[in-house]
Design a protein around this motif. Structure first.
Motif, PDB file in Angstrom:
ATOM      1  N   MET A  34      76.163 -23.623  47.651  1.00  0.00           N
ATOM      2  CA  MET A  34      74.840 -23.246  47.146  1.00  0.00           C
ATOM      3  C   MET A  34      75.000 -22.464  45.853  1.00  0.00           C
ATOM      4  SD  MET A  34      71.899 -21.141  49.152  1.00  0.00           S
ATOM      5  CE  MET A  34      71.903 -19.395  48.861  1.00  0.00           C
ATOM      6  N   THR A  35      74.270 -22.904  44.837  1.00  0.00           N
ATOM      7  CA  THR A  35      74.287 -22.136  43.591  1.00  0.00           C
ATOM      8  C   THR A  35      73.092 -21.204  43.575  1.00  0.00           C
ATOM      9  OG1 THR A  35      73.163 -23.998  42.603  1.00  0.00           O
ATOM     10  CG2 THR A  35      75.507 -23.806  42.160  1.00  0.00           C
ATOM     11  N   GLU A  36      73.361 -19.949  43.268  1.00  0.00           N
ATOM     12  CA  GLU A  36      72.280 -18.970  43.274  1.00  0.00           C
ATOM     13  C   GLU A  36      72.255 -18.216  41.956  1.00  0.00           C
ATOM     14  OE1 GLU A  36      71.094 -16.131  46.702  1.00  0.00           O
ATOM     15  OE2 GLU A  36      71.994 -14.879  45.151  1.00  0.00           O
ATOM     16  N   ILE A  37      71.039 -18.004  41.488  1.00  0.00           N
ATOM     17  CA  ILE A  37      70.831 -17.170  40.299  1.00  0.00           C
ATOM     18  C   ILE A  37      69.891 -16.044  40.695  1.00  0.00           C
ATOM     19  CG2 ILE A  37      69.848 -17.093  37.973  1.00  0.00           C
ATOM     20  CD1 ILE A  37      70.534 -20.071  37.717  1.00  0.00           C
ATOM     21  N   LEU A  38      70.203 -14.848  40.242  1.00  0.00           N
ATOM     22  CA  LEU A  38      69.300 -13.711  40.457  1.00  0.00           C
ATOM     23  C   LEU A  38      68.821 -13.237  39.086  1.00  0.00           C
ATOM     24  CD1 LEU A  38      68.024 -11.767  42.456  1.00  0.00           C
ATOM     25  CD2 LEU A  38      70.105 -10.374  42.349  1.00  0.00           C
ATOM     26  N   LEU A  39      67.527 -13.431  38.831  1.00  0.00           N
ATOM     27  CA  LEU A  39      66.919 -12.948  37.580  1.00  0.00           C
ATOM     28  C   LEU A  39      66.432 -11.534  37.832  1.00  0.00           C
ATOM     29  CD1 LEU A  39      64.715 -16.053  36.580  1.00  0.00           C
ATOM     30  CD2 LEU A  39      66.992 -15.468  35.722  1.00  0.00           C
ATOM     31  N   ARG A  40      66.934 -10.605  37.040  1.00  0.00           N
ATOM     32  CA  ARG A  40      66.557  -9.201  37.271  1.00  0.00           C
ATOM     33  C   ARG A  40      65.537  -8.746  36.240  1.00  0.00           C
ATOM     34  NH1 ARG A  40      71.820  -6.624  39.650  1.00  0.00           N
ATOM     35  NH2 ARG A  40      71.084  -6.523  41.805  1.00  0.00           N
ATOM     36  N   THR A  41      64.564  -7.985  36.722  1.00  0.00           N
ATOM     37  CA  THR A  41      63.585  -7.295  35.865  1.00  0.00           C
ATOM     38  C   THR A  41      62.798  -8.261  34.993  1.00  0.00           C
ATOM     39  OG1 THR A  41      65.523  -5.896  35.468  1.00  0.00           O
ATOM     40  CG2 THR A  41      63.388  -5.018  34.832  1.00  0.00           C
ATOM     41  N   VAL A  42      62.241  -9.290  35.614  1.00  0.00           N
ATOM     42  CA  VAL A  42      61.340 -10.172  34.868  1.00  0.00           C
ATOM     43  C   VAL A  42      59.906  -9.684  35.022  1.00  0.00           C
ATOM     44  CG1 VAL A  42      62.828 -12.184  35.209  1.00  0.00           C
ATOM     45  CG2 VAL A  42      60.919 -11.782  36.777  1.00  0.00           C
ATOM     46  N   PRO A  93      79.441 -13.358  46.020  1.00  0.00           N
ATOM     47  CA  PRO A  93      80.183 -13.171  44.770  1.00  0.00           C
ATOM     48  C   PRO A  93      79.920 -14.265  43.734  1.00  0.00           C
ATOM     49  CG  PRO A  93      81.646 -13.860  46.568  1.00  0.00           C
ATOM     50  CD  PRO A  93      80.312 -13.586  47.186  1.00  0.00           C
ATOM     51  N   ASP A  94      79.426 -15.419  44.183  1.00  0.00           N
ATOM     52  CA  ASP A  94      79.198 -16.514  43.238  1.00  0.00           C
ATOM     53  C   ASP A  94      77.829 -16.453  42.574  1.00  0.00           C
ATOM     54  OD1 ASP A  94      81.675 -17.441  43.874  1.00  0.00           O
ATOM     55  OD2 ASP A  94      80.940 -18.863  45.392  1.00  0.00           O
ATOM     56  N   THR A  95      76.976 -15.542  43.021  1.00  0.00           N
ATOM     57  CA  THR A  95      75.640 -15.442  42.442  1.00  0.00           C
ATOM     58  C   THR A  95      75.728 -15.062  40.966  1.00  0.00           C
ATOM     59  OG1 THR A  95      74.673 -14.772  44.546  1.00  0.00           O
ATOM     60  CG2 THR A  95      73.433 -14.227  42.557  1.00  0.00           C
TER      61      THR A  95
END
Ligand SMILES: [Zn+2]
Length: 489
Positions: A1-9, A42-44
């Motif tokens: 699973m590929t995960e992205i965390l967008l912070r403070t949008v 760790p892959d996020t």
């Protein structure tokens, strides 16, 4: 699973309270107050956006993509006021490295130049490189010696120019014709560049209305790695049977394109244009390409095969005809351009379920021409606010290469109806930023949990900036299904 965390949008359509947004497997899976989401593992990929505004990816609902890819290679010299400054601009471009076999400029107007063009100016501007400049009216091309030899070989006869290096009329048409005949591999390279440029403006999807049916070309390009846009590829009457025989309905995903390519609409052209004065007008002027019965028949044939009609109509008579066709067939679809409307036709769009697929920047390009040729009628021209008020769905586009493939340009023109410091043109027909924004997405305003992560991140709130702020909007990142196609972050 590929995960992205967008912070403070900050999310378009909200007051702008900072949030964290989690994207997993191509979907928006979680939205929470800023600082409250942690990486799943760790892959996020954690992306600090520093308050960027997040919205759904942008769409251009009307492009001619191959034409656009060709034209954007050419150096715009329309701002040059002499032969020398034109040559200087081309020399500057040549110094930065031209990846192609020919250096092409376009848009020169020599009528007011203090001294006439000379071939040797171009010989010196780009030594070793065939160099050609197309005039603003397309009736002349200014060539260096290498270009004269290059195009003589291509057209199969000796093209003779005087000391000015200028070819006129048929010679010029032969050269510009040869310029648009580029081999597939070269064109695909141009298209790949144009796709990246679109992604850099926040575009995640286009409707391609190239005259030549494009499904196989786009499949080939996607396989070659040109995968930064979703493309809906339309078909014209000449290839309608071929398209129908594939069994694809509008919106169907084409196999082995990773979901990026879909069957587009059935495009049919009913009249000409404002600029060439061939738009079909209620006063009887202009050109209608179809008899009503024939147009109904072919539209019905497309609709029966599952294709959504996209009917080109510019003049008021053509728009009445197009609406009549939708009414007769009983189908929904789009009218492309919808530039001049009879008062009684405005409310028919919503009633018939016909979206107005409009190109606001054309109003800026053509306002003077419209004032002259549509005198007394321009209150009904590019009537975006009237359409929106009557409940019609507005879809914004560029008609690239007619206008640049940049949704921010389209939105700015729709919201401000102004450009170059001039007063707004028919300001009563300006639309809200919200209407322009929704016309440039898939209709959504903001991003919600469960959405496919086709996203754009921009510097300012697109619902709160001026028309010039829209025009110059800084795009920070673009993603398709959670995969970044452009990023400055
Ligand atoms: Zn078009």
């Amino acid at each position: 699973m590929t995960e992205i965390l967008l912070r403070t949008v900050r999310r378009v359509g909200t007051s702008g309270a900072p949030a964290d947004v989690r994207i997993a497997d191509g979907l928006v899976t979680e939205i929470a107050p800023a600082g409250t989401l942690d990486p799943a593992g760790p892959d996020t990929e954690v992306v600090e956006t520093a308050g960027a505004w997040l919205g759904p990816g942008l769409r251009d609902h009307h492009t001619h993509f191959d034409q656009w890819a060709l034209v954007r290679r050419r150096v715009d010299v329309s701002g040059c006021d002499s032969a020398e400054s034109t040559a200087d601009l081309l020399a500057a471009v040549a110094r930065t490295g031209v990846p192609d076999r020919v250096l092409i400029g376009h848009g020169y107007r020599d009528g007011l130049w203090p001294t006439p063009a000379r071939r040797e100016l171009l010989d010196q501007a780009a030594p070793g490189l065939p160099t050609v400049v197309i005039s603003g009216d397309l009736h002349a091309v200014w060539c260096n010696a290498l270009a004269l030899a290059h195009f003589s070989a291509l057209v199969g006869r000796s093209l003779e120019a005087g000391a000015d290096g200028i070819l006129r009329e048929q010679d010029a048409f032969d050269v510009t014709g040869a310029l648009s005949q580029v081999p597939d591999d070269l064109l695909d390279g141009y298209v790949a560049d144009a796709v990246e440029a679109a992604a850099a403006r926040g575009v995640t999807g286009i409707v391609d209305l190239e005259m030549r049916f494009g499904l196989d070309r786009w499949t080939r390009r996607i396989h070659a790695g040109t995968d930064s846009l979703r493309v809906a590829s339309g078909v014209y009457p000449a290839e309608l049977d071929a398209a129908i025989s594939r069994g694809l309905r509008t919106g169907d995903v084409v196999d082995r394109t990773r979901g990026l390519l879909t069957m587009g609409p059935f495009k049919v052209v009913t009249d000409g244009s404002l600029g060439t004065r061939t738009a079909a007008m209620a006063d009887g002027s202009g050109v209608l390409a179809w008899e009503f019965d024939d147009l109904v028949a072919i539209t019905r044939r497309a609709v029966d095969a599952g294709l959504v009609p996209a009917i080109h109509a510019i003049g008021d008579r053509a728009n009445t005809l197009a609406l009549d066709v939708f009414e007769a067939v009983g189908a929904r679809g789009t009218i492309e351009h919808a530039q001049l409307l009879a008062d009684t036709d405005v409310e028919r769009f919503a009633r018939l379920g016909v979206a107005a697929s409009v190109q606001p920047e054309h109003a800026m390009d053509d306002r003077d021409i419209a004032d002259r040729h549509w005198a007394g009628r321009t209150d009904r021209a590019f009537a975006f606010a009237s359409l929106a008020r009557a409940g019609a769905r507005l879809l914004l586009g560029s008609d690239a290469p007619v206008a640049p493939l940049d949704p921010w340009v389209s939105m700015a023109a729709a919201v401000g109806r102004d450009r170059d410091g001039r007063d707004p043109w028919h300001p009563a027909e300006r639309v809200s930023a919200l209407a322009a924004w929704r016309g440039s997405t898939d209709g959504r305003v903001g991003v919600a949990v469960g959405d496919v992560a086709d996203l754009v991140l921009v510097e300012s709130d697109p619902l709160a900036v001026s028309s010039s702020g829209l025009r110059d909007m800084r795009v920070l990142a673009t993603a398709i299904a959670g995969r970044f196609t452009y990023s400055e972050l």
